[in-house]
Design a protein around this motif. Structure first.
Motif, mmCIF file in Angstrom:
data_model
loop_
_atom_site.group_PDB
_atom_site.id
_atom_site.type_symbol
_atom_site.label_atom_id
_atom_site.label_comp_id
_atom_site.label_asym_id
_atom_site.label_seq_id
_atom_site.Cartn_x
_atom_site.Cartn_y
_atom_site.Cartn_z
ATOM 1 N N UNK A 196 0.822 -1.202 0.000
ATOM 2 C CA UNK A 196 0.000 0.000 0.000
ATOM 3 C C UNK A 196 0.863 1.262 0.000
ATOM 4 N N UNK A 197 1.865 1.298 0.861
ATOM 5 C CA UNK A 197 2.738 2.482 0.903
ATOM 6 C C UNK A 197 3.460 2.635 -0.429
ATOM 7 N N UNK A 213 1.176 4.103 -2.842
ATOM 8 C CA UNK A 213 0.775 5.477 -2.538
ATOM 9 C C UNK A 213 1.816 6.522 -2.881
ATOM 10 N N UNK A 262 0.021 3.426 6.080
ATOM 11 C CA UNK A 262 0.716 3.407 4.790
ATOM 12 C C UNK A 262 0.362 4.645 3.963
ATOM 13 N N UNK A 263 -0.902 5.061 4.032
ATOM 14 C CA UNK A 263 -1.322 6.245 3.286
ATOM 15 C C UNK A 263 -0.623 7.493 3.813
ATOM 16 N N UNK A 280 3.142 7.397 2.905
ATOM 17 C CA UNK A 280 3.338 7.738 1.490
ATOM 18 C C UNK A 280 3.135 9.233 1.270
#
Lengths: 214, 214
Positions: free
Chosen positions: A78-79, A82, A194-195, A198
């Motif tokens: 996810x990271x 992102x 993770x968002x 990022x």
């Protein structure tokens, strides 16, 4: 103006205007605020105004690390997803995440460690990897600090933002209290993700760009 | 027990125990609470206890949609990355995200629409796509509601969780007030995100599994 008629860059500008207005007097220096603001933009969570922690000069040094083209390591897919490739492409940074690699799964099983820990160990074996972006696993951040102390890793920037209820807050504190001479961004408390991790890199990439209109 | 010595499943169990204890009397039915709890687990944000909104029976119907193997559409690569393939693999759902497709970029340019809107239009052309997971772009959710009303989309589940300051809260409201006969999960206010949207699917996938120990 109806948001459906706005272009993405207009929406972003208007979002930042709203965040600035609602945050009011926040006390962050201008460059650091660009990072805090993008984290709020990503999370709609003003708590980060008070809880984010950055080492002295970490924005300037983080920008330099990006400009140097160092490899970026994330702890989650996810990271990795992102991080804006459009924003970092000018600097040539690769982005890798080893947590799903077969050899990492094997090493984790063999040694009785988490895949997140095994993935960090694999990442530091490649000396090009100097930027670490951790948005999920406290064990990854604890391990990175251990590897640095053992002389096995030399990051140029650490974004240490695991999220959650078991170990996340403690991993943030471990990073702050380690007294490492390495630029870092983390958070007081359980929040992160993770968002959010990022978003920190994306904010630095905007700041690192040669022209603010890019 | 030191979190570094715990296995991932032990950490998850302990996290859920802490969330249950701190949430106290929340009023959510048991199955719905599994979804709310995983959202909190992902965000460390208890605000979702009060702000998440689910249509009647949406957990049961959402589980059925997953079990039916319907295609899952996300609006971002992050949401796509956040959906646990291990958890959905038993049901055979494909996960697609068209926002970076070349033809979508072309259509967006040509028609003066956002790539998020063009990506939704592309996604609904494939009738296998029945589960929509929107964690970033309000325009994607607005467009999905429009396509449904125009008879061009027939979702079996909508996870409508764009985040942000321009249009996100309004897109959540639009979904609730549309009066569609389609199961949905959304949130009151600005919060949401790709991580949160993915967490909803992961929670449903756990509930949909034939055996709770899987």
């Amino acid at each position: 103006m109806d948001s459906l008629q706005m272009k993405p860059e207009e929406i972003e500008r208007e979002s930042f205007r709203i965040i600035d207005a609602e945050a009011g007097e926040h006390g962050w220096p201008a460059d650091e605020w660009q990072v805090v603001r993008r984290v709020i933009h990503t999370s709609a969570d003003f708590e980060y105004v008070r809880s984010l922690v950055m080492s002295d000069n970490c924005v300037r040094e983080g920008c330099e690390a990006l400009r140097a083209g160092y490899g970026i390591v994330t702890d989650t897919r996810m990271a990795l997803s992102g991080i804006s490739r459009a924003r970092i492409s000018r600097f040539g940074n690769r982005v890798v995440c080893h947590v799903s690699d077969d050899d990492v799964a094997g090493e984790a099983r063999e040694r009785g460690i988490t895949r997140s820990v095994a993935a960090m160990r694999k990442a530091v074996r490649d000396e090009r990897n100097r930027i670490f972006v951790i948005g999920n696993a406290p064990t990854a951040l604890f391990e990175l600090v251990r590897l640095i102390r053992a002389g096995k890793a030399e990051p140029a920037l650490i974004v240490g933002l695991p999220v959650g209820f078991v170990g996340a807050a403690e991993s943030h504190e471990a990073l702050v209290s380690a007294g490492l001479d390495i630029p870092f961004i983390t958070n007081i408390g359980r929040k992160g993700g993770s968002n959010v991790a990022a978003a920190v890199i994306n904010a630095l990439a905007v700041l690192a760009a040669p022209c603010p209109c890019l």
